[in-house]
Design a protein around this motif. Structure first.
Motif, PDB file in Angstrom:
ATOM      1  N   GLY A  74       0.280  13.467 -20.676  1.00 46.43           N
ATOM      2  CA  GLY A  74      -0.138  14.862 -20.612  1.00 46.43           C
ATOM      3  C   GLY A  74      -0.923  15.120 -19.340  1.00 46.43           C
ATOM      4  O   GLY A  74      -0.800  14.412 -18.347  1.00 46.43           O
ATOM      5  N   GLY A  75      -1.761  16.145 -19.370  1.00 48.94           N
ATOM      6  CA  GLY A  75      -2.565  16.473 -18.194  1.00 48.94           C
ATOM      7  C   GLY A  75      -2.074  17.718 -17.492  1.00 48.94           C
ATOM      8  O   GLY A  75      -0.875  18.020 -17.497  1.00 48.94           O
ATOM      9  N   SER A  76      -2.991  18.444 -16.874  1.00 52.68           N
ATOM     10  CA  SER A  76      -2.652  19.659 -16.148  1.00 52.68           C
ATOM     11  C   SER A  76      -2.001  19.323 -14.813  1.00 52.68           C
ATOM     12  O   SER A  76      -1.978  18.170 -14.380  1.00 52.68           O
ATOM     13  N   VAL A  77      -1.482  20.358 -14.161  1.00 52.11           N
ATOM     14  CA  VAL A  77      -0.882  20.179 -12.841  1.00 52.11           C
ATOM     15  C   VAL A  77      -1.909  19.614 -11.856  1.00 52.11           C
ATOM     16  O   VAL A  77      -1.618  18.699 -11.076  1.00 52.11           O
ATOM     17  N   THR A  78      -3.126  20.135 -11.909  1.00 54.61           N
ATOM     18  CA  THR A  78      -4.176  19.666 -11.001  1.00 54.61           C
ATOM     19  C   THR A  78      -4.552  18.212 -11.286  1.00 54.61           C
ATOM     20  O   THR A  78      -4.717  17.406 -10.359  1.00 54.61           O
ATOM     21  N   ALA A  79      -4.676  17.865 -12.571  1.00 55.93           N
ATOM     22  CA  ALA A  79      -5.031  16.491 -12.936  1.00 55.93           C
ATOM     23  C   ALA A  79      -3.967  15.504 -12.474  1.00 55.93           C
ATOM     24  O   ALA A  79      -4.276  14.413 -11.983  1.00 55.93           O
ATOM     25  N   LEU A  80      -2.701  15.881 -12.619  1.00 57.35           N
ATOM     26  CA  LEU A  80      -1.624  15.003 -12.166  1.00 57.35           C
ATOM     27  C   LEU A  80      -1.601  14.895 -10.647  1.00 57.35           C
ATOM     28  O   LEU A  80      -1.302  13.829 -10.091  1.00 57.35           O
ATOM     29  N   ALA A  81      -1.931  15.988  -9.970  1.00 53.75           N
ATOM     30  CA  ALA A  81      -1.955  15.956  -8.502  1.00 53.75           C
ATOM     31  C   ALA A  81      -3.004  14.982  -7.995  1.00 53.75           C
ATOM     32  O   ALA A  81      -2.828  14.356  -6.938  1.00 53.75           O
TER      33      ALA A  81
ATOM     34  N   ILE B 234       0.821  -1.212   0.000  1.00 51.33           N
ATOM     35  CA  ILE B 234       0.000   0.000   0.000  1.00 51.33           C
ATOM     36  C   ILE B 234       0.860   1.270   0.000  1.00 51.33           C
ATOM     37  O   ILE B 234       0.589   2.198  -0.774  1.00 51.33           O
ATOM     38  N   PRO B 235       1.913   1.376   0.825  1.00 52.43           N
ATOM     39  CA  PRO B 235       2.756   2.578   0.750  1.00 52.43           C
ATOM     40  C   PRO B 235       3.441   2.750  -0.605  1.00 52.43           C
ATOM     41  O   PRO B 235       3.627   3.884  -1.064  1.00 52.43           O
ATOM     42  N   ILE B 236       3.848   1.641  -1.234  1.00 45.49           N
ATOM     43  CA  ILE B 236       4.447   1.745  -2.564  1.00 45.49           C
ATOM     44  C   ILE B 236       3.442   2.342  -3.548  1.00 45.49           C
ATOM     45  O   ILE B 236       3.808   3.085  -4.469  1.00 45.49           O
ATOM     46  N   SER B 237       2.166   2.032  -3.338  1.00 42.07           N
ATOM     47  CA  SER B 237       1.122   2.587  -4.197  1.00 42.07           C
ATOM     48  C   SER B 237       0.967   4.089  -4.005  1.00 42.07           C
ATOM     49  O   SER B 237       0.362   4.764  -4.842  1.00 42.07           O
ATOM     50  N   PHE B 238       1.488   4.616  -2.902  1.00 38.38           N
ATOM     51  CA  PHE B 238       1.492   6.062  -2.656  1.00 38.38           C
ATOM     52  C   PHE B 238       2.799   6.702  -3.103  1.00 38.38           C
ATOM     53  O   PHE B 238       2.811   7.662  -3.875  1.00 38.38           O
ATOM     54  N   THR B 239       3.928   6.163  -2.634  1.00 37.43           N
ATOM     55  CA  THR B 239       5.217   6.795  -2.915  1.00 37.43           C
ATOM     56  C   THR B 239       5.670   6.599  -4.355  1.00 37.43           C
ATOM     57  O   THR B 239       6.316   7.482  -4.927  1.00 37.43           O
ATOM     58  N   GLY B 240       5.341   5.446  -4.956  1.00 35.67           N
ATOM     59  CA  GLY B 240       5.763   5.194  -6.332  1.00 35.67           C
ATOM     60  C   GLY B 240       5.207   6.213  -7.311  1.00 35.67           C
ATOM     61  O   GLY B 240       5.961   6.863  -8.053  1.00 35.67           O
ATOM     62  N   PRO B 241       3.879   6.389  -7.359  1.00 38.06           N
ATOM     63  CA  PRO B 241       3.325   7.404  -8.264  1.00 38.06           C
ATOM     64  C   PRO B 241       3.807   8.823  -7.967  1.00 38.06           C
ATOM     65  O   PRO B 241       3.877   9.645  -8.884  1.00 38.06           O
ATOM     66  N   ALA B 242       4.120   9.135  -6.707  1.00 33.87           N
ATOM     67  CA  ALA B 242       4.639  10.468  -6.399  1.00 33.87           C
ATOM     68  C   ALA B 242       5.949  10.726  -7.139  1.00 33.87           C
ATOM     69  O   ALA B 242       6.203  11.834  -7.626  1.00 33.87           O
ATOM     70  N   VAL B 243       6.787   9.701  -7.245  1.00 36.30           N
ATOM     71  CA  VAL B 243       8.038   9.819  -7.985  1.00 36.30           C
ATOM     72  C   VAL B 243       7.781   9.826  -9.488  1.00 36.30           C
ATOM     73  O   VAL B 243       8.528  10.428 -10.258  1.00 36.30           O
ATOM     74  N   ALA B 244       6.708   9.181  -9.915  1.00 37.90           N
ATOM     75  CA  ALA B 244       6.449   8.982 -11.344  1.00 37.90           C
ATOM     76  C   ALA B 244       5.654  10.107 -11.991  1.00 37.90           C
ATOM     77  O   ALA B 244       5.388  10.043 -13.199  1.00 37.90           O
ATOM     78  N   LEU B 245       5.261  11.145 -11.244  1.00 38.33           N
ATOM     79  CA  LEU B 245       4.383  12.170 -11.798  1.00 38.33           C
ATOM     80  C   LEU B 245       4.949  12.807 -13.060  1.00 38.33           C
ATOM     81  O   LEU B 245       4.222  13.045 -14.039  1.00 38.33           O
TER      82      LEU B 245
ATOM     83  N   LEU C 125       6.176  16.043  -0.755  1.00 38.08           N
ATOM     84  CA  LEU C 125       6.763  17.248  -1.339  1.00 38.08           C
ATOM     85  C   LEU C 125       8.190  17.051  -1.851  1.00 38.08           C
ATOM     86  O   LEU C 125       8.571  17.635  -2.876  1.00 38.08           O
ATOM     87  N   LEU C 126       8.981  16.255  -1.152  1.00 40.82           N
ATOM     88  CA  LEU C 126      10.396  16.174  -1.491  1.00 40.82           C
ATOM     89  C   LEU C 126      10.683  15.542  -2.856  1.00 40.82           C
ATOM     90  O   LEU C 126      11.586  16.025  -3.563  1.00 40.82           O
ATOM     91  N   PRO C 127       9.975  14.460  -3.273  1.00 42.20           N
ATOM     92  CA  PRO C 127      10.241  13.980  -4.635  1.00 42.20           C
ATOM     93  C   PRO C 127       9.996  15.043  -5.697  1.00 42.20           C
ATOM     94  O   PRO C 127      10.730  15.134  -6.684  1.00 42.20           O
ATOM     95  N   ILE C 128       8.952  15.865  -5.492  1.00 42.08           N
ATOM     96  CA  ILE C 128       8.679  16.960  -6.424  1.00 42.08           C
ATOM     97  C   ILE C 128       9.833  17.949  -6.415  1.00 42.08           C
ATOM     98  O   ILE C 128      10.313  18.395  -7.472  1.00 42.08           O
ATOM     99  N   ARG C 129      10.327  18.284  -5.225  1.00 44.18           N
ATOM    100  CA  ARG C 129      11.434  19.228  -5.143  1.00 44.18           C
ATOM    101  C   ARG C 129      12.699  18.641  -5.759  1.00 44.18           C
ATOM    102  O   ARG C 129      13.391  19.323  -6.532  1.00 44.18           O
ATOM    103  N   PHE C 130      13.017  17.403  -5.408  1.00 46.15           N
ATOM    104  CA  PHE C 130      14.256  16.798  -5.906  1.00 46.15           C
ATOM    105  C   PHE C 130      14.254  16.665  -7.426  1.00 46.15           C
ATOM    106  O   PHE C 130      15.274  16.933  -8.078  1.00 46.15           O
ATOM    107  N   ILE C 131      13.113  16.257  -8.000  1.00 48.50           N
ATOM    108  CA  ILE C 131      13.059  16.002  -9.437  1.00 48.50           C
ATOM    109  C   ILE C 131      12.879  17.295 -10.224  1.00 48.50           C
ATOM    110  O   ILE C 131      13.607  17.552 -11.196  1.00 48.50           O
TER     111      ILE C 131
ATOM    112  N   PHE D 289      11.623   1.914   0.396  1.00 49.72           N
ATOM    113  CA  PHE D 289      12.119   1.426  -0.884  1.00 49.72           C
ATOM    114  C   PHE D 289      11.169   1.703  -2.041  1.00 49.72           C
ATOM    115  O   PHE D 289      11.530   1.471  -3.203  1.00 49.72           O
ATOM    116  N   GLY D 290       9.966   2.218  -1.733  1.00 47.54           N
ATOM    117  CA  GLY D 290       9.034   2.562  -2.794  1.00 47.54           C
ATOM    118  C   GLY D 290       9.605   3.547  -3.797  1.00 47.54           C
ATOM    119  O   GLY D 290       9.547   3.309  -5.014  1.00 47.54           O
TER     120      GLY D 290
END
Length: 512
Positions: A45-52, A26-37, A288-294, A153-154
Motif C-alpha cells: 500500500g502507501g500513497s503516491v508520495t510515500a512510494l516516491a 549501487i545503480p541496481i539499487s536505484f533502477t530496480g526499485p523504480a521498476v518495482a514501485l 520517468l520512463l519505467p513509470i510511463r511504460f508500466i 541490466f538493473g
C-alpha cells in the motif's frame, strides 16, 4: 610498493573487481526499485508520495552523504570507511527485503543510501591510490562501464525477479553482492589516508545535508500542496538559508569538506557541469520512463525493463570506449559532443505521444544513452585530475556530491515540473482544490487513483494531460543538456601551452 609484481597485479585486479561490483550494485539499487514501485504499492500500500520516497529517499541519502564519505575516507582511512559502508549496505539491504510497510522501507532506504555513499567515496579514493596516469583513466573508465551495466541490466533483473520471486528479491540480491565485495575486495585494500587531513567538517556536513533535505522535501511536496503553501515556502526558504550558512562555514575552514576555491577555475566548473547534464539527459528519463511504460503504456515490469535497454545498454560499453578515445580526442570535446547527441535524443523523445508503438522509442533512447555514455566514463578521472592525489577523497566527494545530489534535485525538480504541467492541462476541468492531488497521481501514472479523485474525467483526458506534460518536460531537459554541452566545450577545451614563466601557477590546468 614493495610487494612482488605478480602479487601487486593480482591485488590490484581484485580491488578493481570489488569496486567494479560496487559500481554495478549501487545503480541496481536505484533502477530496480523504480521498476518495482507498482508491485511494492500493491503489496504494502502507501500513497503516491510515500512510494516516491522509495526512490527519492535513497538518492537524497547518497547525495547528502557522499561528500562526507570522502572526508571520512581521507581522515580515517579508505579501507576502513569502505568496509563500514559495504557492511552497512549489506545488512540494510537484507532488512529492506523484510520490510513490513512502506514507512519502514523508506527509512531503511535512507540508511542504504548513506552506506552506499560511504562505499562509493572510499572506493573511488582507494582506486586513485592504486592506479596512476593512463592506467587510472582506464580503470575509472571500466568503473564507469560498471555503473552502466548496473543501469542497463538493473531494470531487466528487477523485472525478472518481480515476475518470479517478487520485489523483495531485488534487495536480497544486493545483500548477496555486498557479501561478495567484502570477501574479494576488503582483504586486498591498503589502508591509505590524507596525511594533511585534520578534523571532520561536522558543521559543514550538517548544514549541507539540511540544505539538501529541505530542498528535496519542498520540491516533492509542492505539486500536491501547491507552491504557495506555507510548508513549501518554509522548506525552500530554509534550504536557501542552509546553503548560505554552509558556504560561510566552508570559507572559514582550514581544510573544508568542500574547497570553494576550486570553483575559481573554469576547468573545475566545467567538470561539475557534466553530472548536471547527465542528470537531466539520462537519469531523469531513467526514472520517468519505467513509470510511463508500466503505468501509462501498460507494459509488465519485465517488458519495461527490456524497453529501457536502448537507453541504458550503451552506458555499459561507451564509457570504456570513450576513455580509450582520449588518446586521440580531448576529453572535453568528447564529453561536449556526447551531450549534444543526448540533447537531440531528448528532443526526439519529447515528440513521442502516449500509445505510440514500441519501436518509436528505440532510436531516440539509443541516441540519449550513447550520448550520455561519452562523458560518463570520463567525469571521475577529470574530477580527480584537478586536485593533488592525496586529496582524492575530497575530489571524489565533491564530484560525487555534485553527481548524486544533482540527480536527486533533478528528479525532484522534474517530477514537480511534470506534475505542474499536468495540473495546468487539467485546471479548467477540476475544482482548484483538487488539481494538485489529481495532477500528482496522473504524473505518477496512477490513472486509477486519479479516476477515483476525479470520476468525471476519462482515461483519455488523463493520457492527454500526461502526454503534453511529458513533452514539455523533456524539452526542458533537452535545453538544460544542450546548455551544459556548451559550458563543457568552452570550459574544458584544451588550454594553450603555458609560458615558462609562471607555469607552476597552472597546476589546475591539467589536460583532460
Amino acid at each position: 610498493m614493495t610487494r612482488a609484481s605478480p602479487d601487486a597485479a593480482r591485488s590490484k585486479s581484485l580491488i578493481l573487481a570489488a569496486i567494479f561490483l560496487v559500481a554495478v550494485t549501487i545503480p541496481i539499487s536505484f533502477t530496480g526499485p523504480a521498476v518495482a514501485l507498482r508491485s511494492i504499492g500493491e503489496d504494502l500500500g502507501g500513497s503516491v508520495t510515500a512510494l516516491a520516497w522509495i526512490i527519492n529517499g535513497f538518492m537524497l541519502a547518497v547525495g547528502s552523504s557522499v561528500m562526507l564519505g570522502g572526508a571520512l575516507a581521507d581522515q580515517y582511512g579508505r579501507k576502513k570507511i569502505f568496509t563500514i559502508g559495504i557492511t552497512g549496505f549489506t545488512l540494510v539491504s537484507l532488512a529492506i527485503g523484510l520490510a513490513p510497510n512502506v514507512l519502514t522501507l523508506d527509512l531503511l532506504r535512507g540508511l542504504q543510501g548513506i552506506s552506499g555513499a560511504l562505499a562509493l567515496s572510499a572506493g573511488f579514493a582507494a582506486l586513485a591510490q592504486e592506479f596512476e596516469g593512463p592506467a587510472r583513466t582506464r580503470a575509472l573508465g571500466l568503473i564507469g562501464s560498471g555503473f552502466g551495466i548496473g543501469i542497463a541490466f538493473g531494470p531487466i533483473i528487477a523485472g525478472g525477479l518481480i515476475a518470479t520471486l517478487g520485489w523483495r528479491a531485488i534487495f536480497f540480491i544486493s545483500a548477496a553482492a555486498g557479501v561478495l565485495i567484502l570477501a574479494i575486495g576488503v582483504p586486498q585494500l591498503r589502508e591509505t589516508r590524507d596525511p594533511g587531513a585534520t578534523r571532520i567538517d561536522g558543521f559543514g556536513a550538517a548544514t549541507f545535508t539540511a540544505m539538501l533535505v529541505t530542498l528535496t522535501f519542498g520540491l516533492v511536496e509542492a505539486p500536491e500542496l501547491g507552491w504557495a503553501h506555507p510548508l513549501v515556502i518554509g522548506l525552500l526558504a530554509f534550504a536557501a538559508i542552509f546553503l548560505i550558512v554552509f558556504i560561510a562555514i566552508e570559507r572559514l575552514q582550514v581544510r573544508p569538506m568542500l574547497d570553494l576555491s576550486l570553483f575559481r577555475y573554469a576547468r573545475f566548473v566545467g567538470v561539475q557541469a557534466l553530472p548536471v547534464a547527465v542528470a537531466y539527459s539520462f537519469v531523469v528519463p531513467l526514472f520517468l520512463l519505467p513509470i510511463r511504460f508500466i503505468r501509462v503504456e501498460g507494459y509488465s515490469e519485465l517488458q519495461a525493463g527490456l524497453m529501457m535497454l536502448p537507453l541504458s545498454a550503451p552506458i555499459a560499453i561507451v564509457p570504456f570506449l570513450a576513455a580509450n578515445l582520449t588518446r586521440w580526442v580531448p576529453s572535453g570535446m568528447l564529453a561536449a559532443g556526447g551531450l549534444v547527441l543526448s540533447a537531440i535524443g531528448i528532443a526526439w523523445l519529447a515528440a513521442i505521444a502516449p500509445g505510440a508503438s514500441t519501436f518509436a522509442f528505440v532510436l531516440p533512447l539509443l541516441l540519449v544513452g550513447t550520448g550520455a555514455g561519452m562523458p560518463w566514463g570520463l567525469m571521475d578521472d577529470l574530477a580527480i585530475s584537478v586536485v593533488p592525489t592525496e586529496r582524492a577523497g575530497m575530489a571524489t566527494g565533491i564530484f560525487g556530491t555534485m553527481r548524486v545530489a544533482g540527480e536527486t534535485v533533478a528528479i525532484a525538480v522534474i517530477s514537480a515540473v511534470l506534475a505542474g504541467f499536468v495540473g495546468g492541462g487539467l485546471a479548467g476541468q477540476l475544482p482548484d482544490a483538487a488539481v494538485g492531488e489529481v495532477a500528482l497521481a496522473v504524473a505518477s501514472g496512477a490513472f486509477e487513483q486519479a479516476a477515483t479523485l476525479a470520476p468525471g474525467l476519462s482515461h483519455a483526458a488523463f493520457a492527454a494531460a500526461y502526454g503534453h506534460a511529458f513533452h514539455m518536460t523533456m524539452l526542458i531537459c533537452g535545453t538544460i543538456t544542450f546548455a551544459a554541452a556548451l559550458i563543457t566545450f568552452v570550459a574544458l577545451k584544451k588550454p594553450r601551452p603555458a609560458r615558462k614563466r609562471g607555469r607552476g601557477r597552472r597546476m589546475m590546468e591539467i589536460e583532460a
